[in-house]
Design a protein around this motif. Sequence first.
Motif, PDB file in Angstrom:
ATOM      1  N   LEU A  35      27.673 -30.925 101.580  1.00  0.00           N
ATOM      2  CA  LEU A  35      27.779 -32.036 100.635  1.00  0.00           C
ATOM      3  C   LEU A  35      28.893 -33.004 101.006  1.00  0.00           C
ATOM      4  O   LEU A  35      28.733 -34.216 100.885  1.00  0.00           O
ATOM      5  CB  LEU A  35      27.993 -31.496  99.226  1.00  0.00           C
ATOM      6  CG  LEU A  35      26.757 -31.436  98.347  1.00  0.00           C
ATOM      7  CD1 LEU A  35      26.275 -32.843  98.008  1.00  0.00           C
ATOM      8  CD2 LEU A  35      25.619 -30.656  98.959  1.00  0.00           C
ATOM      9  N   TRP A  36      30.026 -32.477 101.498  1.00  0.00           N
ATOM     10  CA  TRP A  36      31.124 -33.378 101.842  1.00  0.00           C
ATOM     11  C   TRP A  36      30.773 -34.207 103.071  1.00  0.00           C
ATOM     12  O   TRP A  36      31.211 -35.349 103.195  1.00  0.00           O
ATOM     13  CB  TRP A  36      32.444 -32.634 101.982  1.00  0.00           C
ATOM     14  CG  TRP A  36      33.068 -32.409 100.642  1.00  0.00           C
ATOM     15  CD1 TRP A  36      32.743 -31.417  99.768  1.00  0.00           C
ATOM     16  CD2 TRP A  36      34.033 -33.234  99.991  1.00  0.00           C
ATOM     17  NE1 TRP A  36      33.475 -31.561  98.615  1.00  0.00           N
ATOM     18  CE2 TRP A  36      34.281 -32.661  98.719  1.00  0.00           C
ATOM     19  CE3 TRP A  36      34.732 -34.392 100.346  1.00  0.00           C
ATOM     20  CZ2 TRP A  36      35.186 -33.212  97.810  1.00  0.00           C
ATOM     21  CZ3 TRP A  36      35.637 -34.928  99.442  1.00  0.00           C
ATOM     22  CH2 TRP A  36      35.852 -34.341  98.193  1.00  0.00           C
ATOM     23  N   PRO A  45      22.046 -25.504  97.234  1.00  0.00           N
ATOM     24  CA  PRO A  45      22.739 -24.259  96.868  1.00  0.00           C
ATOM     25  C   PRO A  45      21.766 -23.146  96.488  1.00  0.00           C
ATOM     26  O   PRO A  45      22.041 -21.973  96.783  1.00  0.00           O
ATOM     27  CB  PRO A  45      23.613 -24.666  95.684  1.00  0.00           C
ATOM     28  CG  PRO A  45      23.101 -25.963  95.217  1.00  0.00           C
ATOM     29  CD  PRO A  45      22.452 -26.628  96.366  1.00  0.00           C
ATOM     30  N   THR A  81      27.602 -24.898 101.150  1.00  0.00           N
ATOM     31  CA  THR A  81      27.188 -26.023 100.330  1.00  0.00           C
ATOM     32  C   THR A  81      28.245 -27.129 100.339  1.00  0.00           C
ATOM     33  O   THR A  81      27.919 -28.308 100.503  1.00  0.00           O
ATOM     34  CB  THR A  81      26.953 -25.568  98.879  1.00  0.00           C
ATOM     35  OG1 THR A  81      26.107 -24.431  98.896  1.00  0.00           O
ATOM     36  CG2 THR A  81      26.319 -26.658  98.063  1.00  0.00           C
ATOM     37  N   ALA A  82      29.507 -26.734 100.159  1.00  0.00           N
ATOM     38  CA  ALA A  82      30.576 -27.732 100.121  1.00  0.00           C
ATOM     39  C   ALA A  82      30.647 -28.471 101.447  1.00  0.00           C
ATOM     40  O   ALA A  82      30.789 -29.703 101.477  1.00  0.00           O
ATOM     41  CB  ALA A  82      31.913 -27.065  99.824  1.00  0.00           C
ATOM     42  N   MET A  83      30.492 -27.738 102.541  1.00  0.00           N
ATOM     43  CA  MET A  83      30.544 -28.385 103.850  1.00  0.00           C
ATOM     44  C   MET A  83      29.442 -29.430 103.984  1.00  0.00           C
ATOM     45  O   MET A  83      29.688 -30.569 104.366  1.00  0.00           O
ATOM     46  CB  MET A  83      30.401 -27.322 104.930  1.00  0.00           C
ATOM     47  CG  MET A  83      30.508 -27.834 106.307  1.00  0.00           C
ATOM     48  SD  MET A  83      29.675 -26.696 107.413  1.00  0.00           S
ATOM     49  CE  MET A  83      28.051 -27.356 107.422  1.00  0.00           C
ATOM     50  N   THR A 120      27.817 -18.948 100.065  1.00  0.00           N
ATOM     51  CA  THR A 120      26.964 -20.073  99.676  1.00  0.00           C
ATOM     52  C   THR A 120      27.789 -21.318  99.430  1.00  0.00           C
ATOM     53  O   THR A 120      27.434 -22.414  99.874  1.00  0.00           O
ATOM     54  CB  THR A 120      26.221 -19.728  98.367  1.00  0.00           C
ATOM     55  OG1 THR A 120      25.527 -18.526  98.552  1.00  0.00           O
ATOM     56  CG2 THR A 120      25.283 -20.837  97.973  1.00  0.00           C
ATOM     57  N   MET A 121      28.907 -21.132  98.721  1.00  0.00           N
ATOM     58  CA  MET A 121      29.666 -22.308  98.323  1.00  0.00           C
ATOM     59  C   MET A 121      30.375 -22.954  99.494  1.00  0.00           C
ATOM     60  O   MET A 121      30.506 -24.171  99.544  1.00  0.00           O
ATOM     61  CB  MET A 121      30.642 -21.916  97.231  1.00  0.00           C
ATOM     62  CG  MET A 121      29.842 -21.530  96.006  1.00  0.00           C
ATOM     63  SD  MET A 121      30.782 -21.165  94.577  1.00  0.00           S
ATOM     64  CE  MET A 121      32.111 -20.300  95.232  1.00  0.00           C
ATOM     65  N   LYS A 122      30.812 -22.120 100.448  1.00  0.00           N
ATOM     66  CA  LYS A 122      31.434 -22.705 101.641  1.00  0.00           C
ATOM     67  C   LYS A 122      30.425 -23.608 102.356  1.00  0.00           C
ATOM     68  O   LYS A 122      30.718 -24.745 102.715  1.00  0.00           O
ATOM     69  CB  LYS A 122      31.887 -21.591 102.590  1.00  0.00           C
ATOM     70  CG  LYS A 122      33.371 -21.331 102.560  1.00  0.00           C
ATOM     71  CD  LYS A 122      33.749 -20.266 103.581  1.00  0.00           C
ATOM     72  CE  LYS A 122      33.809 -18.903 102.927  1.00  0.00           C
ATOM     73  NZ  LYS A 122      34.023 -17.800 103.867  1.00  0.00           N
TER      74      LYS A 122
END
Lengths: 181, 440
Positions: B291-292, B68, B287-289, B283-285
């Motif tokens: 990490l998941w 991130p 990062t979440a992609m 960033t969060m989109k």
Amino acid sequence: MERLKKIMSAVDKVNLFTGHVMVYVLLLAVLVISFEVIMRYLFNKPTNWGHESMTLLFAVLYITLGGFCHYYRGHVRVDILFSILPIRVQAILDVFTSLFFFLYILALTYYCWLFYWSSQTMMGGGTIFGVTVPGEMSFTDWGPPLYCVKFMMPLGGVLLLAQGINWFIRDLHMAVTGRRL
Amino acid sequence: MIELGIEWITILMFGSMLILMFLGLPISFSTGAVGVIFTILLFGPGAVAIIPTRVFGLMNNYLLGPIPLFIVMACILERAGLISDIYDMIHQWLGWLRGGVASATVVACTMIACMVGIIGASEVTMGVIALPEMLRRKYDKNIALGSILAGGTLGILIPPSIMLIIYGMIDQVSVGQLYAGSFLPGFLLAFIFITYITIRAYINPEIGPPLPKEERASWNKKFRLLLPILPSAVLIFLVLGTIVLGVAAPTEAAGIGALGALVIAFARRTLSWKKLVSACLQTMKTTAMVLWIMFGANIFVALYVMVGGGDFVQNLLLGSGLSKWGILIIMQIMLIMLGAFMDWVGIFMLCIPLFGPIIRQLGFDPIWFGVLVSVNMQLSFLTPPFGYALFFLKGVAPPEITTRDVWLGAFPFVGLQMIGLILCMAFPGIILYLPRLFFG
């Protein structure tokens, strides 16, 4: 039908709201780690909480944003076959494959809940509504509570699950009627 | 609970995962679902209880912090207008060359690659600024598209690279050494791209005219264009320098990088609060992609290794009677093929735990292999049907550019990247020179 739409848009809003809360978590984590680095390398006074709190902030961020990402259909897929199909066939395929999505996320959420609960009742903690909480603490020098981070795991699962149900209803509507909901 | 031989488990697990993926289920959920189903089939429902522990282990991993942090740094710098500044500057400095605007695009992409760890930012921004410019100047469509596509993918290889952070975590090797190792291959690739563009433009000046004399800036202006880039250049020099020299952990350096980007962006007065929020959401989109996918793929591969998949793949490859170079080449071909269909995060999570031990047993340098795999994965962004770079560019290109144009534009550059990959394989010094220099 109107009621269903209201619930669905509420789910969307909750996930968007989670995203906006996490903006602050992200910025906070940036400040925390920078503070730690400045204290460590410029003033030679490292904190005992900088690295761990950043890691835990990011842990919360990663797990709760699954639903936010799914709101945008941001979980990347292989669409060689998929993208050339008519939209309605895509929706039918999505309805079918979402069974596997639900199986995964349900199992994950349920076992994450057990995982959280065992952390909450560790070290003599437990009983939520009759209060008396504390549970598992980290074994580091700083020793922050871990149970609240672990609580984010079933929560993140539920958020993703709710967003998945939203998409499932939309896809089902598209598959049956050929129109967008 | 079913008793199955490892051959059957391999076929069924990978088969069902691939089928789900082709039917359009996102990679993160396909891998996770197959992992959960086979855990239940092979060990019973109670065994699923181990999965949260694995997910928590990934979430609560200090080594993943740079993901991130580097992404937010890139998004902030991009929103603050740094990428277009770099392009304007290089454009004036290299415009006199034949095919100069395309070469400038590659050089600008290389410089941007030194500041970002993903490809989206440079691919999209260049598609918006450089592509219309090249089309207006009557550049050959293929050269114009190809230079952006290929240049943009350097972002994932040249430090600060998210890819190498994840590789370092999976294979447990030093990120500093991986970073040191990936500079020269990245620059080599950029050099190959520019050579190709220049040769083509000198053979046939039609495809890439230089900037007309009246549009070229004076030296004074050229130097003035350097100024807005200077603070970010200093920042990135500090961030990468501390990582490569092993002074600070990558997470610490990335944290300072993100803070520095914030400070620079606010000082330039080009970053409003609204833009900052949009940079964070972007960033969060991402990062979440990422990490998941890691969660799902980790569930899958941890199960596969637990039932003996690691040994199975190892025996299969080592017992094949091939030389160690033969095995290496087979691995590279497998990775290229997977890369055409899958996302690199998934490929890393699935393949590296299996390949890592084999590479050590064959006596190859793990750092060298890590960078080599990353050069290989860079190809995966350009190879249809599943090439991110192609989607990104198509998304922002003017409507007269068809998907076919984009694919055709990428084609020669895929070949050039192959040459780069082969050079890195044949001359390990390209990768290992800097890590040996810094780490002995």
